[in-house]
Structure formats: C-alpha cells, structure tokens
Scaffold this motif. Sequence first.
Motif, mmCIF file in Angstrom:
data_model
loop_
_atom_site.group_PDB
_atom_site.id
_atom_site.type_symbol
_atom_site.label_atom_id
_atom_site.label_comp_id
_atom_site.label_asym_id
_atom_site.label_seq_id
_atom_site.Cartn_x
_atom_site.Cartn_y
_atom_site.Cartn_z
ATOM 1 N N CYS A 1 35.888 -23.707 -124.396
ATOM 2 C CA CYS A 1 34.590 -24.331 -124.137
ATOM 3 C C CYS A 1 33.910 -24.722 -125.451
ATOM 4 O O CYS A 1 34.065 -24.043 -126.468
ATOM 5 N N PRO A 2 33.135 -25.790 -125.441
ATOM 6 C CA PRO A 2 32.335 -26.132 -126.621
ATOM 7 C C PRO A 2 31.309 -25.029 -126.916
ATOM 8 O O PRO A 2 30.959 -24.240 -126.043
ATOM 9 N N VAL A 3 30.854 -24.985 -128.147
ATOM 10 C CA VAL A 3 29.812 -24.033 -128.541
ATOM 11 C C VAL A 3 28.619 -24.174 -127.599
ATOM 12 O O VAL A 3 28.191 -25.283 -127.277
ATOM 13 N N GLY A 4 28.111 -23.050 -127.131
ATOM 14 C CA GLY A 4 26.942 -23.065 -126.272
ATOM 15 C C GLY A 4 27.225 -23.265 -124.802
ATOM 16 O O GLY A 4 26.299 -23.274 -123.993
ATOM 17 N N THR A 5 28.501 -23.423 -124.426
ATOM 18 C CA THR A 5 28.870 -23.649 -123.024
ATOM 19 C C THR A 5 29.444 -22.375 -122.423
ATOM 20 O O THR A 5 30.301 -21.722 -123.007
ATOM 21 N N GLU A 6 28.980 -22.028 -121.232
ATOM 22 C CA GLU A 6 29.423 -20.796 -120.579
ATOM 23 C C GLU A 6 30.855 -20.911 -120.079
ATOM 24 O O GLU A 6 31.294 -21.956 -119.597
ATOM 25 N N GLY A 7 31.576 -19.811 -120.217
ATOM 26 C CA GLY A 7 32.934 -19.724 -119.697
ATOM 27 C C GLY A 7 33.379 -18.278 -119.665
ATOM 28 O O GLY A 7 32.600 -17.357 -119.950
ATOM 29 N N GLU A 8 34.659 -18.058 -119.333
ATOM 30 C CA GLU A 8 35.190 -16.703 -119.293
ATOM 31 C C GLU A 8 35.582 -16.252 -120.703
ATOM 32 O O GLU A 8 36.146 -17.016 -121.482
ATOM 33 N N VAL A 9 35.281 -14.995 -121.010
ATOM 34 C CA VAL A 9 35.606 -14.427 -122.318
ATOM 35 C C VAL A 9 37.061 -13.951 -122.308
ATOM 36 O O VAL A 9 37.456 -13.161 -121.441
ATOM 37 N N TRP A 10 37.847 -14.428 -123.272
ATOM 38 C CA TRP A 10 39.226 -13.976 -123.471
ATOM 39 C C TRP A 10 39.323 -13.287 -124.827
ATOM 40 O O TRP A 10 38.692 -13.713 -125.809
ATOM 41 N N VAL A 11 40.128 -12.226 -124.886
ATOM 42 C CA VAL A 11 40.267 -11.438 -126.107
ATOM 43 C C VAL A 11 41.747 -11.242 -126.409
ATOM 44 O O VAL A 11 42.554 -11.011 -125.517
ATOM 45 N N GLN A 12 42.090 -11.305 -127.704
ATOM 46 C CA GLN A 12 43.459 -11.084 -128.146
ATOM 47 C C GLN A 12 43.430 -10.309 -129.464
ATOM 48 O O GLN A 12 42.582 -10.552 -130.318
ATOM 49 N N GLY A 13 44.369 -9.376 -129.644
ATOM 50 C CA GLY A 13 44.421 -8.651 -130.907
ATOM 51 C C GLY A 13 45.127 -7.325 -130.771
ATOM 52 O O GLY A 13 45.622 -6.959 -129.696
ATOM 53 N N PRO A 14 45.158 -6.551 -131.853
ATOM 54 C CA PRO A 14 45.931 -5.311 -131.864
ATOM 55 C C PRO A 14 45.364 -4.199 -131.002
ATOM 56 O O PRO A 14 46.051 -3.211 -130.756
ATOM 57 N N THR A 15 44.136 -4.341 -130.534
ATOM 58 C CA THR A 15 43.577 -3.319 -129.643
ATOM 59 C C THR A 15 43.855 -3.612 -128.176
ATOM 60 O O THR A 15 43.612 -2.747 -127.321
ATOM 61 N N VAL A 16 44.340 -4.793 -127.849
ATOM 62 C CA VAL A 16 44.507 -5.188 -126.443
ATOM 63 C C VAL A 16 45.768 -4.557 -125.854
ATOM 64 O O VAL A 16 46.851 -4.644 -126.427
ATOM 65 N N THR A 17 45.617 -3.927 -124.709
ATOM 66 C CA THR A 17 46.735 -3.273 -124.046
ATOM 67 C C THR A 17 47.752 -4.296 -123.536
ATOM 68 O O THR A 17 47.450 -5.487 -123.429
ATOM 69 N N ARG A 18 48.922 -3.813 -123.176
ATOM 70 C CA ARG A 18 49.988 -4.699 -122.700
ATOM 71 C C ARG A 18 49.850 -5.057 -121.223
ATOM 72 O O ARG A 18 50.536 -5.948 -120.720
ATOM 73 N N ARG B 1 42.131 -11.656 -120.090
ATOM 74 C CA ARG B 1 41.094 -12.405 -119.368
ATOM 75 C C ARG B 1 40.101 -11.378 -118.834
ATOM 76 O O ARG B 1 40.358 -10.722 -117.836
ATOM 77 N N THR B 2 38.965 -11.258 -119.482
ATOM 78 C CA THR B 2 38.075 -10.127 -119.224
ATOM 79 C C THR B 2 37.367 -10.198 -117.881
ATOM 80 O O THR B 2 36.916 -9.166 -117.368
ATOM 81 N N GLY B 3 37.201 -11.401 -117.318
ATOM 82 C CA GLY B 3 36.397 -11.539 -116.116
ATOM 83 C C GLY B 3 34.914 -11.613 -116.401
ATOM 84 O O GLY B 3 34.101 -11.783 -115.489
ATOM 85 N N ASP B 4 34.538 -11.519 -117.679
ATOM 86 C CA ASP B 4 33.137 -11.620 -118.077
ATOM 87 C C ASP B 4 32.810 -13.056 -118.475
ATOM 88 O O ASP B 4 33.633 -13.754 -119.071
ATOM 89 N N LEU B 5 31.612 -13.471 -118.157
ATOM 90 C CA LEU B 5 31.124 -14.790 -118.551
ATOM 91 C C LEU B 5 30.291 -14.671 -119.819
ATOM 92 O O LEU B 5 29.526 -13.716 -119.985
ATOM 93 N N GLY B 6 30.451 -15.648 -120.702
ATOM 94 C CA GLY B 6 29.709 -15.589 -121.951
ATOM 95 C C GLY B 6 29.614 -16.932 -122.630
ATOM 96 O O GLY B 6 30.204 -17.930 -122.191
ATOM 97 N N VAL B 7 28.871 -16.932 -123.726
ATOM 98 C CA VAL B 7 28.633 -18.132 -124.531
ATOM 99 C C VAL B 7 28.769 -17.755 -125.999
ATOM 100 O O VAL B 7 28.262 -16.715 -126.422
ATOM 101 N N LEU B 8 29.452 -18.578 -126.773
ATOM 102 C CA LEU B 8 29.516 -18.399 -128.221
ATOM 103 C C LEU B 8 28.567 -19.380 -128.891
ATOM 104 O O LEU B 8 28.499 -20.552 -128.503
ATOM 105 N N ASP B 9 27.836 -18.916 -129.911
ATOM 106 C CA ASP B 9 26.996 -19.847 -130.657
ATOM 107 C C ASP B 9 27.758 -20.372 -131.871
ATOM 108 O O ASP B 9 28.923 -20.027 -132.098
#
Length: 529
Positions: A372-389, A408-416
């Motif tokens: 999503c563009p900056v400021g647009t709501e969407g689903e929060v996705w996370v990736q990295g060494p703490t993420v379970t398999r 795919r967290t299922g949470d909605l959010g916005v990045l500035d």
Amino acid sequence: MAVPATASVCDADRYGPPSVTGLVDLLDRHVRERPHARALVVTEDRVHLSYRALAALADDVAARLGATGLRRGDAIGLICANNAEFVVALLGAARAGLVLAPLDPTLPAAQLSDRLDALGAQALLLGPSVNDATAAQVAVPTWPLRVIASRAGTATVALDTSAPAVREVRGAAGELSGQDALVLFTAGTTARAKMVPLTHANVAASVRGICATYELGPGDATVAVMPFFHGHGLFAALLATLASGGCVLLPERGRFSAHTFWDDMRAAGATWFTAVPTIHEILLDRAGTEYPGPQTPPLKFVRSCSAPLNTATQRALERTFGAPLLSAYGMTESTHQATSEPLPTRGPLKQGSVGLPTGVDLRVVDSLGRTCPVGTEGEVWVQGPTVTRGYLGNPGETARSFTDGWLRTGDLGVLDKDGYLSLTGRIKNLINRGGEKISPEHVEDIIAGCPGVVEAAVFAVPDAVYGQRVGAAVVVREGESIGSEQILRYARDRLAAFEVPDKLELVAALPHTAKGALDRLAVEAKYGQ
C-alpha cells in the motif's frame, strides 16, 4: 516497500545482551562476569538470587530431567505462576534439550488436558501454585517442582520425577526438533488457541531486539507484571532482562497486585515496567492514593503492549509517572515484539503510533498482497528472524497465515512516511453496517477518550436491515455521574454518523483474557445479541 528494521543488534558493551543463541546460554556471560549480581528477587522475603545461583538451579533441574530418559526435542508442559519455579523450569528444560510449553494455570482442567493432548506433551511440570484437584485431572504424568530459597540468597530444588514420562511421541510434538525451545498457545480470543513453535534462534532474535530498543543493561530492573505463559511477560520482562544482565522481581503470589506494585518497584530498584492498558488504567486510577511519587526510583520509560492504549490514558500516565510511555506491538507468532516507539533519545514519539520495526521487516498490503502507498490502510505483514515457521498440527491455518516467509498478522494498519506504524483494527473484528466497514478498535479509542470513561468494548449487533449495527459496552470510572447520552454526544462529535453506536450499555466491568486483552468472544456472547 519493506520498512528497514531500525534496531536489530544490541550494543553489548553498553546496554545489550551477549550474542546468545537461545535459552541455553542466556545466563552464561553474566555467570562468568557478574556471578553475584542479582538476577531475581523472589518470595515474600524478597530474597535475592544471583546469576550464579539461578544457573546452578537450572543445571540441577536439567540433570534431573535428563535422567528421566526424555530425548532432545521432546515436549513437556509447565503450569506455574510467575515465581522462581517457572524461571528454573524454563531454563532447566532448555539445558536438557527439551521443548517447554507453558500453560495458563487458571484454565479449567479439561482445557489444560486438551492442550497437552494436542501437543503430545510427555510430562507436566507443576509449580507450587497449581491446584491439586486440577493436577489430578490432567491425563499426563505430573512432576511437582519446588525452589526453596533462604534469606541468605542460597536455594535448592525439589523435583519429583517418579511418575514415568510418556515414551511415545504423540500429537503435534512429532513436528518438533532440538532446534525448538518453546511452544506457546495463542490467546484464542477470536478463535481456538493455536500452538506456536519458537526456536532458540527466534528467542535470541527477540531478546536482542527488545534490549536494543530500550537500551536494557545490567543497571536495569523491573517487576514481572504480565504472566510468563504469554509472550509479553516472558520475552519483554523476563528474558530480555536476564539476557541483558538486569534484575526481575517476581511478586509474592506470582501475579500482579496493584496493592503491592509500588512497594515491589522500590524493592527492585525498578527502572521500567511493561503492562497491558488494563493494568495501566488500574495504576492510574489508584495513583492518587498509592503512587509514592519521589520515593519511587526514577523510571527511564514505561511500556504498553498486547492491546491498544488510548492517547488520553497514555498522556495521563506520562504526567503522573514522569516517564515516556512507549507503545509496542507484537504477537506470539513473531516471538512477541515486532514494533515499538523508540526511546526519546532515539526518535520522536508519534501520537497513536506503535512505533518502528524492531529487528524485522514490515509492510502494509492490500487484499491482493500489493504494498500500500504511505498513509493507506492495509493488512500488516511481518518477516524476520523472530517469525515462527507456522502452527503445529494445523497446516491449513499455516497456509492462510504465512506467505513466502511473511506472517499475515490479520491486523490493519497504516505506515507513515517515516516508517511508523499505526494500527487501525483487526480484519476479523470489522463491523459491516450496510456496506460501511467499521473498526471497533477505532470507536473504542474515541469513546475511551470521553472524560469519566475507563474502558469501552465495541461489537456487532445483528440487524435485519443493515446486516450489522454498532453496539458498545462502557465502563465508567467509580464516582462519575456521566450517562449513556453524554457518552454518545461525545462520540457523535468525533465519529462518522455510521460509526456511532446504535446501542450503548453502561456496565460494571468487561471480560479480559489472561494476558489482559479485551476478550471479544466473551463480549460478543454477553452483549452482542
């Protein structure tokens, strides 16, 4: 566009933990370099257990567990409050190569048995606070564990492993290996709890990220407010503190008590603490009579996580406690923390934000998985060494929640534009009022800002015309005379017309999960009919 992690490695010379590989070597550096430093403060006598003493207890438990015939990667359960037995069991199991599954001591025996059976635990460690009747109903061999601590700071372990462990590997435990450290159960407020396997590498990455974010070091201390069977208390309060050489005070009864909290903070020389908004509200409400002010050691910061904290409460806490309140965001599947507001010396605090990524990459995507563009709501996705398999024993849910290494967290959010994340709701919680999608979390945040309101829960009410309407249950501070119409008038001035609750009920209290988050299943069952 993935947002770069702002802090993934601790400055070990100043405030960071050693390069730990997991739970096994979490204490090693401090045992070598600062063996007599406080690791824990325990029991009603507030006995100090040093790093050397704690490591010796863990080694004793590891040896006894190793003598049972259990093999590396086997799963065992743990039912225990926040006391010395929990910490010793956790570290001892890790040193024995076992995978530990902490369970909520308040769960009914039937639910405990279901979880142990689904996992395929081969034995169950029992702390001193466990009800004997509950333990007797669990269909797994039980091993009582006790830590006997003296006022001189010495301690011994009593562990009864006479009941033979289950030998065959059952349930989801067949998916575990020696690389795994823990299995945590999700809170289960909107669905049945899932089993999350966390490796030693996940644990190490998590504690490094937390320590780096808050610059935790040997001079820091905290009080264990949150339960250790969930990630918030386990990783943020306990493991990050021990990894960085600090001290954790375990309350006398193994759980949070508002009555003793500030005495505990003074006894620990605490420099920070972390809690859910519900507990922050309790401390704020009682501050007029219980907060000792200048008699309390100065706090570097206060942390809030596991549920949204309304802005009015945040600012009131900062004024009362004289320290910045930092909101964080995490989940079991990301080994707790994924983002946090930075310390004021590291970056600005932004109203309504849960901060920047801490050791992970994060993006916000639309329904097709496009960034999503900056400021647009969407689903929060996370990736990295703490993420379970993924999830144990649940390939369907794993496929739905994990895509090419992204959670795919299922949470909605916005990045500035600066990469700060603001959460706007949860996809499963959205209320559909005649096609208008309403975030209950947003409506709750607005209502909670009304003077006199302590907490609000917003939920869907079935409607023949619109499909769903908006309902709300609101808790008003004791002694306040505010009524439903005043709260609704406040809401109408700040919400779109379709977001304003059609039904608002004043209630004495709202149901919460064991970790302090709003129990939406219970709210919907009680008020959403």
